[in-house]
Design an enzyme around this catalytic site. Structure first.
Site, mmCIF file in Angstrom:
data_model
loop_
_atom_site.group_PDB
_atom_site.id
_atom_site.type_symbol
_atom_site.label_atom_id
_atom_site.label_comp_id
_atom_site.label_asym_id
_atom_site.label_seq_id
_atom_site.Cartn_x
_atom_site.Cartn_y
_atom_site.Cartn_z
ATOM 1 N N GLU A 114 0.861 -1.174 0.000
ATOM 2 C CA GLU A 114 0.000 0.000 0.000
ATOM 3 C C GLU A 114 0.899 1.225 0.000
ATOM 4 O O GLU A 114 2.070 1.126 0.402
ATOM 5 C CB GLU A 114 -0.833 -0.031 1.293
ATOM 6 N N HIS A 230 -10.588 9.645 4.373
ATOM 7 C CA HIS A 230 -10.245 8.799 3.225
ATOM 8 C C HIS A 230 -10.814 9.485 1.989
ATOM 9 O O HIS A 230 -11.949 9.964 2.019
ATOM 10 C CB HIS A 230 -10.858 7.401 3.403
ATOM 11 N N ARG A 276 -3.174 10.363 1.170
ATOM 12 C CA ARG A 276 -4.626 10.478 1.361
ATOM 13 C C ARG A 276 -5.094 11.904 1.620
ATOM 14 O O ARG A 276 -6.096 12.351 1.072
ATOM 15 C CB ARG A 276 -5.056 9.647 2.566
ATOM 16 N N HIS A 337 -12.681 8.916 8.395
ATOM 17 C CA HIS A 337 -12.328 7.492 8.308
ATOM 18 C C HIS A 337 -11.741 6.930 9.588
ATOM 19 O O HIS A 337 -12.147 5.869 10.055
ATOM 20 C CB HIS A 337 -11.326 7.341 7.159
ATOM 21 N N ARG A 372 -1.832 8.591 10.180
ATOM 22 C CA ARG A 372 -1.685 7.136 10.333
ATOM 23 C C ARG A 372 -1.219 6.478 9.039
ATOM 24 O O ARG A 372 -1.768 6.741 7.967
ATOM 25 C CB ARG A 372 -3.033 6.535 10.733
HETATM 26 C C1 LIG Z 1 -14.306 0.944 5.781
HETATM 27 C C2 LIG Z 1 -13.078 0.827 6.621
HETATM 28 C C3 LIG Z 1 -11.932 0.219 6.102
HETATM 29 C C4 LIG Z 1 -10.781 0.101 6.898
HETATM 30 N N1 LIG Z 1 -9.688 -0.573 6.386
HETATM 31 C C5 LIG Z 1 -8.639 -0.823 7.215
HETATM 32 C C6 LIG Z 1 -7.562 -1.671 6.786
HETATM 33 O O1 LIG Z 1 -7.553 -2.193 5.682
HETATM 34 N N2 LIG Z 1 -6.544 -1.885 7.663
HETATM 35 C C7 LIG Z 1 -6.509 -1.346 8.917
HETATM 36 O O2 LIG Z 1 -5.552 -1.581 9.677
HETATM 37 N N3 LIG Z 1 -7.521 -0.539 9.331
HETATM 38 C C8 LIG Z 1 -8.579 -0.289 8.528
HETATM 39 N N4 LIG Z 1 -9.616 0.489 8.976
HETATM 40 C C9 LIG Z 1 -9.566 1.003 10.346
HETATM 41 C C10 LIG Z 1 -9.822 -0.143 11.319
HETATM 42 O O3 LIG Z 1 -10.862 -0.940 10.811
HETATM 43 C C11 LIG Z 1 -10.219 0.370 12.691
HETATM 44 O O4 LIG Z 1 -9.340 1.370 13.129
HETATM 45 C C12 LIG Z 1 -10.196 -0.785 13.695
HETATM 46 O O5 LIG Z 1 -10.996 -1.837 13.210
HETATM 47 C C13 LIG Z 1 -10.676 -0.313 15.052
HETATM 48 O O6 LIG Z 1 -10.853 -1.426 15.881
HETATM 49 P P1 LIG Z 1 -11.429 -1.225 17.346
HETATM 50 O O7 LIG Z 1 -11.607 -2.574 17.908
HETATM 51 O O8 LIG Z 1 -10.596 -0.259 18.069
HETATM 52 O O9 LIG Z 1 -12.851 -0.513 17.117
HETATM 53 P P2 LIG Z 1 -14.138 -1.032 16.320
HETATM 54 O O10 LIG Z 1 -13.795 -2.145 15.410
HETATM 55 O O11 LIG Z 1 -14.780 0.155 15.713
HETATM 56 O O12 LIG Z 1 -15.078 -1.579 17.480
HETATM 57 C C14 LIG Z 1 -15.666 -0.691 18.408
HETATM 58 C C15 LIG Z 1 -16.723 -1.455 19.163
HETATM 59 O O13 LIG Z 1 -17.216 -0.669 20.254
HETATM 60 C C16 LIG Z 1 -18.641 -0.727 20.284
HETATM 61 N N5 LIG Z 1 -19.108 0.479 20.988
HETATM 62 C C17 LIG Z 1 -18.902 1.762 20.627
HETATM 63 N N6 LIG Z 1 -19.435 2.584 21.563
HETATM 64 C C18 LIG Z 1 -19.955 1.798 22.525
HETATM 65 C C19 LIG Z 1 -20.641 2.073 23.746
HETATM 66 N N7 LIG Z 1 -20.881 3.304 24.155
HETATM 67 N N8 LIG Z 1 -21.066 1.019 24.500
HETATM 68 C C20 LIG Z 1 -20.839 -0.260 24.094
HETATM 69 N N9 LIG Z 1 -20.183 -0.558 22.933
HETATM 70 C C21 LIG Z 1 -19.745 0.458 22.173
HETATM 71 C C22 LIG Z 1 -19.021 -0.840 18.832
HETATM 72 O O14 LIG Z 1 -20.335 -1.321 18.689
HETATM 73 C C23 LIG Z 1 -17.948 -1.806 18.343
HETATM 74 O O15 LIG Z 1 -18.300 -3.131 18.648
HETATM 75 C C24 LIG Z 1 -10.769 0.630 8.199
HETATM 76 C C25 LIG Z 1 -11.914 1.248 8.716
HETATM 77 C C26 LIG Z 1 -13.067 1.339 7.957
HETATM 78 C C27 LIG Z 1 -14.289 1.979 8.533
#
Ligand SMILES: Cc1cc2nc3c(=O)[nH]c(=O)nc-3n(C[C@H](O)[C@H](O)[C@H](O)COP(=O)(O)OP(=O)(O)OC[C@H]3O[C@@H](n4cnc5c(N)ncnc54)[C@H](O)[C@@H]3O)c2cc1C
Length: 522
Positions: A114, A230, A276, A337, A372
């Site tokens: 990438e 993004h 980006r 994003h 990032r």
């Molecule tokens: C479309 C897209 C493509 C991406 N592509 C990439 C990629 O290719 N590679 C990469 O490294 N990153 C990528 N990212 C970024 C990456 O996906 C995220 O930064 C990462 O998944 C975050 O993980 P997390 O577990 O911290 O949060 P999340 O996966 O967002 O999980 C957060 C959780 O908290 C819960 N939650 C939120 N608020 C509350 C609350 N008040 N009470 C209870 N539960 C709550 C939500 O329901 C969810 O289950 C992408 C993001 C998107 C949106």
């Protein structure tokens, strides 16, 4: 012995929450997950590109580290980046052990590349369905292990009687009202704030509540001005802003304005493959002078079979929404994003409030600096999640070193008025238009006034009252606007039209905290 550390409450079920809970279980703790929607709903589920780790024969953690630091525009916390890049391969081995089916050729994991990565180091699964695959695998493993999981929205964390190391979470279960969790260590794995923006790649659960929860509990938050946009998501009224990966531009798709002109040529030597933030700003400018809020991504020059083989999820999504990318141009818009900022933590997930941890996108370790490096965020949830799980097993006081500048913010006070959910749409529009890809003192002050006005009406009247989602959204939005107003320069993803260049005086992180706090250097 108090029951500390043995029953952590993990809030959120993306990669960070699921992984912390699983590792806690394996380390002999008894974790519970609360999550506000279906267990699998998260940003993680939608990640397309891949997960970064230096496992290739020509790669090394040192190279991954150098790329991470270079991307971060002078603000990467070097120790955090060293930890991330050194420990990433071991965490990938954990995912393989759990059964994540990474794509292979002749038994060897295939690695994609990438922009800004100097080596091929992105593992992917199911082509562009990497996040979905990781989320489903971890979820199944969690259920198999019998970890308790409940659908609840956490809205507030309190320290009963001000006791150290114990945090109670107040949450709402749909239809049954408020519940108070018994006090125990809390891990906020609540993800980012993307869906507070009008245009966003994030699902609706990404509302930054974890950041508001931590801030109200007295925790330091930092880097809130750094929201990564993004450049290309599908634009159609009523359709989700599905991300069109930049790998499609890597394969030869080009951007065109409404007159069909390739506007990136001449703006940057890499044209459509510029960083980006550069591409997102160029599209923003085109949209300002256009008759509609989108530009076009033209992939019609790519052979149809290659397009569909390389990008199955994107191509099938577009077909389902009436666009055949091999024949028609795709309407696209930039979107909010990824949230670089969040709850300030040390490298073991500890916030500045004892007993309150944060991991994944909700946390700010400084590892991404001001910009990032793509595909570093999934792996961030694993690396710092592992360290948090180990720390939960043997708790000890700790927390982040406060950044060089910490702004004291007076505690939010309000009238406890009834919340109108429609007010969230005002917050989303204001964030997008005034605290978005291009900001200035004028737009930021206007947005801040609006968020504070909503806060005054909706904040609970009592200091230990339960804020609703609108109050939490207004608070989080105001933290982004305040930090963006304070940082009088442009750096990484933060672009101010009134300060269009980086300034050496700002080569430092910015923290926000309730009340008055002296800062120490970082
Ligand atoms: C479309 C897209 C493509 C991406 N592509 C990439 C990629 O290719 N590679 C990469 O490294 N990153 C990528 N990212 C970024 C990456 O996906 C995220 O930064 C990462 O998944 C975050 O993980 P997390 O577990 O911290 O949060 P999340 O996966 O967002 O999980 C957060 C959780 O908290 C819960 N939650 C939120 N608020 C509350 C609350 N008040 N009470 C209870 N539960 C709550 C939500 O329901 C969810 O289950 C992408 C993001 C998107 C949106």
């Amino acid at each position: 012995m108090p029951d500390r550390g043995t029953r952590p409450l993990v809030v959120g079920s993306g990669i960070a929450g699921l992984y912390v809970a699983l590792r806690c279980r394996e380390l002999g703790l008894r974790p519970t997950i609360v999550t506000k929607a279906r267990l699998e709903e998260s940003n993680t589920r939608y990640a397309q590109g891949g997960i970064a780790a230096a496992i290739g024969p020509d790669d090394s953690p040192a190279r991954h580290f150098a790329d991470t630091v270079r991307a971060g525009a002078g603000l990467v916390d070097r120790e955090a980046a060293r930890v991330l890049t050194r420990e990433a391969p071991a965490r990938i081995a954990d995912l393989v052990r759990y059964g994540v089916p990474f794509d292979t050729v002749e038994g060897q994991i295939t690695l994609g590349r990438e922009a800004a990565h100097s080596r091929s180091r992105l593992l992917h699964a199911g082509g562009d369905a990497t996040g979905h695959s990781i989320e489903e695998t971890l979820k199944q493993r969690l259920l198999d292990e019998g970890v308790e999981a409940r659908e609840r929205t956490a809205l507030r964390a309190l320290r009963p009687g001000g006791r150290d190391g114990l945090v109670a979470v107040l949450s709402v279960a749909s239809g049954t009202g408020v519940e108070v969790e018994p006090a125990r260590p809390v891990v906020l794995a609540t993800g980012g704030i993307g869906s507070l923006y009008l245009q966003s790649s994030n699902p609706s659960v990404a509302t930054g509540e974890g950041i508001a929860i931590a801030f109200r509990a007295g925790a330091l938050v930092s880097d809130m001005e750094f929201v990564q946009f993004h450049p290309t998501a599908f634009y159609r009224e009523g359709a989700p802003r599905f991300l069109i990966t930049e790998a499609m531009r890597g394969e030869g798709a080009v951007l065109r304005n409404e007159d069909g002109v390739r506007f990136m040529v001449g703006q940057h030597p890499d044209a459509e493959l510029a960083p980006r933030d550069v591409v997102a700003r160029a599209i923003w400018r085109e949209v300002q002078r256009s008759t509609h809020p989108w530009v076009y991504l033209d992939a019609t020059g790519l052979p149809r079979d290659r397009l569909f083989a390389r990008f199955p999820s994107v191509s099938n999504f577009l077909l389902a929404h009436g666009v055949d990318p091999s024949r028609e141009m795709i309407p696209v818009t930039p979107v909010a994003h990824y949230m670089i900022g969040g709850v300030s933590t040390d490298l073991e997930g500890r916030s500045s409030v004892q007993g309150l941890f944060a991991v994944g996108e909700a946390a700010a370790t400084g590892v991404h600096g001001a910009n990032r490096l793509g595909s570093n965020s999934l792996v961030e949830g694993l690396v710092f999640g592992e360290r948090a799980a180990r720390r939960l097993r043997s708790p000890a006081a700790g927390g982040p070193v406060p950044p060089a500048r910490v702004l004291a913010i007076p505690p939010p006070q309000g009238l406890g008025g009834r919340e109108q959910r429609s007010e969230v749409s005002g917050i989303r529009t204001s964030l997008w238009e005034e605290v978005g890809i291009v900001r200035s003192a004028t737009t930021l002050r206007s947005a801040l006034a609006r968020f504070e006005e909503i806060g005054r009406r909706t904040e609970p009247a009592r200091s230990d009252g339960l804020p609703g989602p609108v109050a939490n959204a207004a608070l989080t939005a105001s933290l982004v606007a305040r930090a963006a107003l304070e940082r009088t320069e442009s750096r990484g993803v933060h672009y101010r039209s009134d300060y269009p260049r980086p300034r050496p005086v700002w080569r430092r992180h910015l923290g926000l905290k309730l009340g008055r706090t002296p800062g120490r250097g970082r």
